[in-house]
Design an enzyme around this catalytic site. Structure first.
Site, PDB file in Angstrom:
ATOM      1  CG  ASN A  16     -20.592   9.966  -3.410  1.00 32.63           C
ATOM      2  OD1 ASN A  16     -20.173   8.872  -3.654  1.00 32.63           O
ATOM      3  ND2 ASN A  16     -21.218  10.440  -4.312  1.00 32.63           N
ATOM      4  CB  ILE A  94     -13.974  25.845 -10.967  1.00 34.78           C
ATOM      5  CG1 ILE A  94     -14.061  27.098 -10.869  1.00 34.78           C
ATOM      6  CG2 ILE A  94     -14.583  25.293 -12.028  1.00 34.78           C
ATOM      7  CD1 ILE A  94     -13.391  28.008 -11.787  1.00 34.78           C
ATOM      8  CG  HIS A 111     -16.041  12.376 -13.020  1.00 39.48           C
ATOM      9  ND1 HIS A 111     -16.741  13.308 -13.434  1.00 39.48           N
ATOM     10  CD2 HIS A 111     -16.199  11.732 -14.201  1.00 39.48           C
ATOM     11  CE1 HIS A 111     -17.146  13.522 -14.344  1.00 39.48           C
ATOM     12  NE2 HIS A 111     -16.999  12.334 -15.097  1.00 39.48           N
ATOM     13  CD  GLU A 149      -2.907  21.822 -13.415  1.00 39.41           C
ATOM     14  OE1 GLU A 149      -2.721  21.363 -12.091  1.00 39.41           O
ATOM     15  OE2 GLU A 149      -2.326  21.451 -14.123  1.00 39.41           O
ATOM     16  CD  GLU A 182     -21.093   8.303  -7.797  1.00 36.57           C
ATOM     17  OE1 GLU A 182     -21.154   9.259  -6.881  1.00 36.57           O
ATOM     18  OE2 GLU A 182     -21.830   8.450  -8.796  1.00 36.57           O
TER      19      GLU A 182
HETATM   20  C1  GRF Z   1     -22.435  12.111  -7.680  1.00 36.23           C
HETATM   21  O1  GRF Z   1     -22.854  11.545  -8.520  1.00 36.23           O
HETATM   22  C2  GRF Z   1     -20.770  12.450  -7.586  1.00 36.23           C
HETATM   23  O2  GRF Z   1     -20.441  11.378  -8.420  1.00 36.23           O
HETATM   24  C3  GRF Z   1     -20.681  13.658  -8.317  1.00 36.23           C
HETATM   25  O3  GRF Z   1     -21.990  14.359  -8.002  1.00 36.23           O
HETATM   26  C4  GRF Z   1     -22.938  13.600  -7.371  1.00 36.23           C
HETATM   27  C5  GRF Z   1     -23.099  13.981  -5.839  1.00 36.23           C
HETATM   28  O4  GRF Z   1     -23.870  13.491  -5.079  1.00 36.23           O
HETATM   29  N1  GRF Z   1     -19.522  14.262  -8.167  1.00 36.23           N
HETATM   30  P1  GRF Z   1     -24.072  13.434  -3.698  1.00 36.23           P
HETATM   31  O5  GRF Z   1     -24.272  14.874  -3.455  1.00 36.23           O
HETATM   32  O6  GRF Z   1     -22.813  12.480  -3.047  1.00 36.23           O
HETATM   33  O7  GRF Z   1     -25.271  12.603  -3.396  1.00 36.23           O
END
Ligand code: GRF
Length: 200
Positions: A16, A94, A111, A149, A182
């Site tokens: 990402n 967190i 997410h 939160e 994503e």
């Molecule tokens: C992704 O599936 C994202 O949705 C989730 O954790 C994963 C991270 O993957 N929060 P990367 O580190 O971005 O490849």
């Protein structure tokens, strides 16, 4: 044009983050610039992705579960690098209400499901896709939301749906959600929030 200075928080492979880096290069993101990458995992390949393109990288480890110290170190870096907003991209730690309330509508997260499905405490990584397959949903997807939160509880910014196909495994579904959702909506949402920030 003054751009919003962005910090990306990571823990793993960084695909990402890579989507954000590529979007910046392709000028899909023009209102912000990735000024800092912070990882809580020194082995995260995401750090390499940032180094390759000359983005500053920092590692902050949570010592003996000391959440306050961990967050104070992150906050100090955000100030040092004059960060305007934070993108959580696979950040697997967190953040307390003390931390998130200091950055109202200045922290976003990706997410890998259509919130409010398959989200909240314990729903992360492959577990999200396994839960979707176990339930038998025909459509899943990804969500970008503001961070508060409540785990995955903040206002939704953008979502994109992805088909679940017969025979999907959690791994195959995870990859499709990344590729088709994503990596598309996180850059678009980041540009949208950056625009709002620089407009003031
Ligand atoms: C992704 O599936 C994202 O949705 C989730 O954790 C994963 C991270 O993957 N929060 P990367 O580190 O971005 O490849």
């Amino acid at each position: 044009m003054k751009k919003a200075r962005i910090a990306v928080l990571v823990s793993g492979g960084g695909t990402n983050l890579q989507a954000l880096i590529d979007a910046q290069a392709a000028q899909t993101i023009v209102s912000g610039e990735i000024a800092l990458i912070i990882s809580n995992n020194p082995e995260a390949y995401a750090l390499e992705r940032g180094k390759k393109v000359g983005i500053a990288t920092e590692v902050v480890i949570k010592e003996k579960g000391n959440q306050r110290d961990f967050e104070d170190k992150i906050s100090a870096l955000l100030s040092q690098y004059q960060i305007d907003f934070i993108v959580l991209a696979g950040f697997m730690s967190i953040l307390s209400e003390t931390f998130t309330s200091a950055y109202p509508k200045r922290i976003i997260n990706i997410h890998p499901s259509l919130i409010p499905s398959f989200c909240g405490e314990g729903f992360y990584g492959l577990r999200v896709h396994k839960a979707a397959l176990d339930y038998g949903v025909k459509v899943t997807g990804a969500t970008v939301h503001y961070v508060n939160e409540i785990p995955d509880g903040g206002e939704i910014i953008m979502q994109k749906a992805v088909a679940v196909l017969p025979g999907d495994t959690p791994e195959v579904l995870q990859r499709r959600v990344m590729e088709q959702a994503e990596w598309e909506i996180l850059p678009l949402a980041t540009e949208m929030v950056a625009q709002q920030i620089i407009k003031g």
